[in-house]
Design a protein around this motif. Structure first.
Motif, short mmCIF file in Angstrom:
data_model
loop_
_atom_site.label_atom_id
_atom_site.label_comp_id
_atom_site.label_asym_id
_atom_site.label_seq_id
_atom_site.Cartn_x
_atom_site.Cartn_y
_atom_site.Cartn_z
N LYS A 1 14.74 112.08 -30.40
CA LYS A 1 14.06 113.37 -30.61
C LYS A 1 14.97 114.56 -30.32
O LYS A 1 14.91 115.58 -31.01
CB LYS A 1 12.80 113.42 -29.75
N GLU A 2 15.82 114.42 -29.28
CA GLU A 2 16.74 115.53 -28.96
C GLU A 2 17.68 115.82 -30.13
O GLU A 2 17.92 116.97 -30.46
CB GLU A 2 17.57 115.22 -27.71
N CYS A 3 18.24 114.76 -30.72
CA CYS A 3 19.18 114.98 -31.82
C CYS A 3 18.48 115.57 -33.03
O CYS A 3 19.03 116.41 -33.74
CB CYS A 3 19.91 113.69 -32.19
N ARG B 1 15.93 117.52 -32.94
CA ARG B 1 15.68 118.93 -32.67
C ARG B 1 16.96 119.72 -32.46
O ARG B 1 16.95 120.94 -32.31
CB ARG B 1 14.79 119.07 -31.42
N ILE C 1 18.96 119.72 -29.82
CA ILE C 1 19.17 120.28 -28.48
C ILE C 1 20.02 119.34 -27.65
O ILE C 1 20.13 118.15 -27.93
CB ILE C 1 17.83 120.56 -27.76
N GLN C 2 20.62 119.88 -26.62
CA GLN C 2 21.47 119.10 -25.73
C GLN C 2 20.60 118.10 -24.98
O GLN C 2 19.61 118.45 -24.37
CB GLN C 2 22.18 120.05 -24.76
N SER C 3 20.99 116.85 -25.05
CA SER C 3 20.19 115.79 -24.44
C SER C 3 20.53 115.59 -22.98
O SER C 3 21.67 115.76 -22.56
CB SER C 3 20.45 114.50 -25.21
N LYS C 4 19.54 115.22 -22.19
CA LYS C 4 19.78 114.84 -20.79
C LYS C 4 20.61 113.57 -20.72
O LYS C 4 21.18 113.24 -19.70
CB LYS C 4 18.45 114.60 -20.07
#
Ligand SMILES: [Zn+2]
Ligand SMILES: [Zn+2]
Length: 200
Positions: free
Chosen positions: A48-50, A52, A54-57
């Motif tokens: 989901k991060e990729c 969107r 955004i930088q992933s945890k």
């Protein structure tokens, strides 16, 4: 058992749900994920991060970890490049040995950064390996030519300083015309890249 595209050798767990087995991998950042976390996109499964953007945890590296990866891969592949350039291995041995050597260098990189991850670590490590491998070979050719030069000076009975200096362009050319070396560095780079991308 489910069908498992992109599955790793060992059991991996979802980076969001540590209690769920990961049957998929994000094809962008490489993290293992469960079916619920996977998003099917036209280019394959992504987390989901990729999706969107955004930088992933998932990426927990320190600012210098990419440079550490580059340095470790560079030095170790440099030593390998020096030796390969000196020994002139048969091509089939290079092909057989290249993959485990690349995997081993990947393991050293993973340990050097204490298993932390960054988005571009695999690319930095590959850049280090290619630069290091070439420089190792150049150093070997330079050392060999220097000693030949010294022998020639001694035989001619003139001081070394009176001979023309080594042509560095020629040294590079000789080092890079070694097909075995180019093949070895290429295989090491591929194995190193996949080792770093297949981490849990
Ligand atoms: Zn991802
Ligand atoms: Zn999950």
């Amino acid at each position: 058992m489910t069908t498992t595209p992109d599955i790793a050798e060992e059991t991996l767990y979802c980076t969001v749900h540590p209690d769920r087995e990961a049957t998929l991998r994000c094809n962008k950042c490489g993290r293992p994920m469960c079916v619920q976390c996977a998003v099917q996109t036209p280019v394959g499964y992504r987390c989901k991060e990729c999706v969107r953007g955004i930088q992933s945890k998932y990426f927990n590296a320190n600012p210098y970890d990419d440079l550490i990866a580059l340095g470790v891969a560079g030095v170790v592949t440099g030593v390998a490049g020096y030796l390969i350039s000196a020994i002139n291995l048969p091509i089939f041995i290079t092909i057989i040995a290249g993959f485990p050597v690349g995997g081993f260098i990947g393991e050293l990189v993973v340990r050097a950064v204490q298993r932390r991850r960054s988005r571009n670590m695999a690319k930095f490590a590959v850049a280090g390996a290619v630069i290091g491998g070439v420089l190792g070979a150049v150093l070997q050719v330079y050392a060999r030519y220097s000693s030949l030069w010294a022998t020639a000076a001694a035989e001619a009975g003139v001081p070394l300083s009176e001979l023309p200096p080594l042509d560095l362009g020629e040294v590079f050319q000789v080092a890079l015309s070694d097909i075995g070396l180019i093949l070895a560095v290429g295989i090491i780079a591929v194995a190193l890249y996949s080792r770093l991308r297949m981490r849990g």
